[in-house]
Design a protein around this motif. Structure first.
Motif, PDB file in Angstrom:
ATOM      1  N   GLY A 137       0.822  -1.215   0.000  1.00 42.36           N
ATOM      2  CA  GLY A 137       0.000   0.000   0.000  1.00 42.36           C
ATOM      3  C   GLY A 137       0.848   1.252   0.000  1.00 42.36           C
ATOM      4  O   GLY A 137       0.576   2.212  -0.728  1.00 42.36           O
ATOM      5  N   TYR A 161       2.355   1.691  -3.351  1.00 42.36           N
ATOM      6  CA  TYR A 161       1.350   2.162  -4.299  1.00 42.36           C
ATOM      7  C   TYR A 161       1.092   3.654  -4.118  1.00 42.36           C
ATOM      8  O   TYR A 161       1.046   4.414  -5.091  1.00 42.36           O
ATOM      9  CB  TYR A 161       0.045   1.392  -4.134  1.00 42.36           C
ATOM     10  CG  TYR A 161      -1.083   1.967  -4.961  1.00 42.36           C
ATOM     11  CD1 TYR A 161      -1.145   1.749  -6.334  1.00 42.36           C
ATOM     12  CD2 TYR A 161      -2.069   2.755  -4.382  1.00 42.36           C
ATOM     13  CE1 TYR A 161      -2.160   2.288  -7.105  1.00 42.36           C
ATOM     14  CE2 TYR A 161      -3.088   3.303  -5.137  1.00 42.36           C
ATOM     15  CZ  TYR A 161      -3.128   3.056  -6.499  1.00 42.36           C
ATOM     16  OH  TYR A 161      -4.119   3.614  -7.250  1.00 42.36           O
ATOM     17  N   GLN A 221     -13.527   3.682  -3.648  1.00 43.21           N
ATOM     18  CA  GLN A 221     -13.198   2.775  -4.734  1.00 43.21           C
ATOM     19  C   GLN A 221     -12.562   3.476  -5.926  1.00 43.21           C
ATOM     20  O   GLN A 221     -12.059   2.813  -6.847  1.00 43.21           O
ATOM     21  CB  GLN A 221     -14.431   1.987  -5.197  1.00 43.21           C
ATOM     22  CG  GLN A 221     -15.579   2.848  -5.687  1.00 43.21           C
ATOM     23  CD  GLN A 221     -16.588   3.123  -4.585  1.00 43.21           C
ATOM     24  OE1 GLN A 221     -16.213   3.267  -3.417  1.00 43.21           O
ATOM     25  NE2 GLN A 221     -17.858   3.189  -4.939  1.00 43.21           N
ATOM     26  N   SER A 222     -12.572   4.813  -5.933  1.00 40.86           N
ATOM     27  CA  SER A 222     -11.980   5.566  -7.039  1.00 40.86           C
ATOM     28  C   SER A 222     -10.478   5.768  -6.854  1.00 40.86           C
ATOM     29  O   SER A 222      -9.788   6.155  -7.810  1.00 40.86           O
ATOM     30  CB  SER A 222     -12.664   6.933  -7.186  1.00 40.86           C
ATOM     31  OG  SER A 222     -14.033   6.786  -7.512  1.00 40.86           O
ATOM     32  N   ILE A 223      -9.962   5.516  -5.647  1.00 40.25           N
ATOM     33  CA  ILE A 223      -8.548   5.779  -5.368  1.00 40.25           C
ATOM     34  C   ILE A 223      -7.637   5.011  -6.313  1.00 40.25           C
ATOM     35  O   ILE A 223      -6.628   5.540  -6.799  1.00 40.25           O
ATOM     36  CB  ILE A 223      -8.219   5.433  -3.898  1.00 40.25           C
ATOM     37  CG1 ILE A 223      -8.970   6.375  -2.955  1.00 40.25           C
ATOM     38  CG2 ILE A 223      -6.715   5.521  -3.645  1.00 40.25           C
ATOM     39  CD1 ILE A 223      -8.784   6.053  -1.485  1.00 40.25           C
ATOM     40  N   SER A 224      -7.977   3.758  -6.598  1.00 42.57           N
ATOM     41  CA  SER A 224      -7.134   2.926  -7.450  1.00 42.57           C
ATOM     42  C   SER A 224      -7.065   3.444  -8.886  1.00 42.57           C
ATOM     43  O   SER A 224      -6.221   3.004  -9.668  1.00 42.57           O
ATOM     44  CB  SER A 224      -7.646   1.481  -7.453  1.00 42.57           C
ATOM     45  OG  SER A 224      -8.970   1.421  -7.967  1.00 42.57           O
ATOM     46  N   LYS A 225      -7.950   4.381  -9.228  1.00 46.66           N
ATOM     47  CA  LYS A 225      -7.998   4.895 -10.593  1.00 46.66           C
ATOM     48  C   LYS A 225      -7.274   6.234 -10.734  1.00 46.66           C
ATOM     49  O   LYS A 225      -7.241   6.802 -11.833  1.00 46.66           O
ATOM     50  CB  LYS A 225      -9.454   5.044 -11.030  1.00 46.66           C
ATOM     51  CG  LYS A 225     -10.241   3.725 -10.929  1.00 46.66           C
ATOM     52  CD  LYS A 225     -11.727   3.939 -11.079  1.00 46.66           C
ATOM     53  CE  LYS A 225     -12.497   2.633 -10.878  1.00 46.66           C
ATOM     54  NZ  LYS A 225     -13.954   2.804 -10.911  1.00 46.66           N
ATOM     55  N   TYR A 226      -6.715   6.738  -9.627  1.00 47.29           N
ATOM     56  CA  TYR A 226      -6.108   8.061  -9.651  1.00 47.29           C
ATOM     57  C   TYR A 226      -4.910   8.155 -10.595  1.00 47.29           C
ATOM     58  O   TYR A 226      -4.669   9.194 -11.209  1.00 47.29           O
ATOM     59  CB  TYR A 226      -5.686   8.479  -8.247  1.00 47.29           C
ATOM     60  CG  TYR A 226      -6.829   8.942  -7.362  1.00 47.29           C
ATOM     61  CD1 TYR A 226      -8.140   8.941  -7.824  1.00 47.29           C
ATOM     62  CD2 TYR A 226      -6.600   9.382  -6.063  1.00 47.29           C
ATOM     63  CE1 TYR A 226      -9.187   9.354  -7.016  1.00 47.29           C
ATOM     64  CE2 TYR A 226      -7.640   9.793  -5.243  1.00 47.29           C
ATOM     65  CZ  TYR A 226      -8.923   9.778  -5.730  1.00 47.29           C
ATOM     66  OH  TYR A 226      -9.950  10.192  -4.923  1.00 47.29           O
ATOM     67  N   THR A 227      -4.123   7.069 -10.698  1.00 52.75           N
ATOM     68  CA  THR A 227      -2.958   7.112 -11.572  1.00 52.75           C
ATOM     69  C   THR A 227      -3.379   7.341 -13.017  1.00 52.75           C
ATOM     70  O   THR A 227      -2.831   8.209 -13.707  1.00 52.75           O
ATOM     71  CB  THR A 227      -2.149   5.800 -11.473  1.00 52.75           C
ATOM     72  OG1 THR A 227      -1.715   5.613 -10.130  1.00 52.75           O
ATOM     73  CG2 THR A 227      -0.928   5.856 -12.392  1.00 52.75           C
ATOM     74  N   LEU A 237       1.729   6.399  -6.742  1.00 47.33           N
ATOM     75  CA  LEU A 237       0.603   7.236  -7.138  1.00 47.33           C
ATOM     76  C   LEU A 237       0.948   8.704  -6.993  1.00 47.33           C
ATOM     77  O   LEU A 237       0.728   9.504  -7.904  1.00 47.33           O
ATOM     78  CB  LEU A 237      -0.620   6.894  -6.282  1.00 47.33           C
ATOM     79  CG  LEU A 237      -1.864   7.784  -6.442  1.00 47.33           C
ATOM     80  CD1 LEU A 237      -2.398   7.686  -7.865  1.00 47.33           C
ATOM     81  CD2 LEU A 237      -2.944   7.380  -5.443  1.00 47.33           C
TER      82      LEU A 237
END
Length: 359
Positions: free
Chosen positions: A38, A41, A249-255, A45
């Motif tokens: 984490g 990541y 759930q949007s955090i993983s899409k920030y990149t 990120l």
């Protein structure tokens, strides 16, 4: 035999102790691994976002520098511009299709948003001089962000601390990366897509999840209402994007979002500015106040133009200026009463004026 019992007991205790250690290690090692992954990541990120944001940084020319502010404890203002252009379309003399001025007050946790009709007739400013009177969206064609910022500051008599210019690729891709946004479509519409293919987008009336192309069609359409209402729809879409982006759930899409934004945006915000702004919303959510001008249309020099009603302009201008100076939250109930009285007074004056004109 009795001498062996203590050793057996010690051996048993030793085995139990080792078993407990294995259980503890069995829990801690995976947990530590998760934390480490984490952390890696988050570091990746943050580095990706910082690189993309720095790549999109463009400072603008101003006749005088704007006063520096600290977004953590001082009100700040933003100018958001949407332009209908990219390398594929290759449009010349690009104009701003969407213009939104916003203030953010970390002391009152209030955000004020104003959509400015792109056909509003204003003096276009450059280095303290009026270039010409024209539609406000023409300011971008004349001198891009620099002239647009100067024009807005002079016209509204407010500062622009930060700007961000997006093309429609960013708009589409961000929404798609987030998995769509929930919006209410007021009426059934048929609209062109981002490639200008007529009738490619069909939306039914009602609340639904929209992808990027569908949200863009809803933001751009002029078939269901007027230019001012169109600006208000764009405000609601921006709010929906912000709400979806803040979901866990949007955090993983920030990149992916950062990469999209970085290649389709220009801004004078650094990563440290965005981080400071984000920190202000951690403890308490912001309330959003949307402003819409009262206006009328007219034709001059064969151009369809928008004239802002003076009373509406003054009221909204004062609200924006006040939002940049306020240190305590406004009582919304008293604010609503004041607005009601203002609208009643305005209606009475219009009725009286109509009566005078008929005599």
């Amino acid at each position: 035999m009795s001498k062996l019992k203590p050793n057996s007991r010690m051996f048993s205790n030793h085995r139990q102790k080792k078993k407990k250690q294995r259980i503890i290690l069995g829990i801690l090692i995976p947990l530590f691994t998760v934390i480490l992954i984490g952390a890696m990541y988050v570091a990746h990120l943050f580095a990706t976002i910082e690189n993309e944001i720095d790549a999109s940084f463009v400072e603008i020319d101003r006749p005088e520098p704007v006063e520096e502010v600290n977004p953590i404890d001082q009100p700040v203002s933003f100018l958001f511009m949407g332009i209908d252009n990219d390398e594929v379309r290759g449009l010349q003399s690009t104009r701003a299709d969407s213009i939104i001025y916003a203030t953010l007050n970390p002391l009152t946790h209030e955000m004020n948003m104003l959509s400015i009709p792109r056909d509003t007739y204003v003096p276009i400013m450059r280095n303290g001089t009026v270039v010409r009177w024209d539609r406000i969206n023409a300011a971008y064609a004349i001198g891009e962000e620099s002239v647009m910022v100067q024009t807005i500051e002079e016209w509204l008599d407010v500062p622009v601390h930060y700007y961000a210019t997006f093309n429609f690729n960013a708009f589409l891709d961000i929404i798609d990366e987030l998995g769509g946004i929930e919006m209410e479509v007021p009426v059934t519409i048929t609209e062109m897509d981002s490639s200008d293919q007529s009738g490619a987008i069909q939306l039914e009336k009602g609340v639904q999840n929209l992808n990027g192309e569908e949200a863009l069609a809803l933001a751009r359409t002029r078939k269901i209402d007027d230019d001012v209402a169109r600006g208000h729809r764009q405000q609601l879409i921006i709010e929906a994007i912000i709400q979806k982006a803040l979901e866990f759930q949007s955090i993983s899409k920030y990149t992916a979002i950062a990469e999209t934004v970085g290649s389709n945006m220009r801004t004078n915000m650094r990563m440290r500015d965005m981080t400071a702004i984000a920190q202000t919303g951690l403890n308490q959510a912001f309330t959003v106040e949307s402003h819409v001008f009262e206006w009328s249309s007219y034709i001059e020099r064969d151009m369809d133009l928008v004239r802002i009603q003076p009373q509406s302009f003054t009221a909204i201008q004062s609200a924006l200026q006040d939002s940049l100076n306020r240190t305590e939250k406004v009582d919304q109930s008293s604010l609503s009463e004041d607005r009601s009285e203002t609208q009643t007074s305005s209606s009475s004056e219009e009725a009286s004026g109509a009566g005078d004109s008929s005599d």
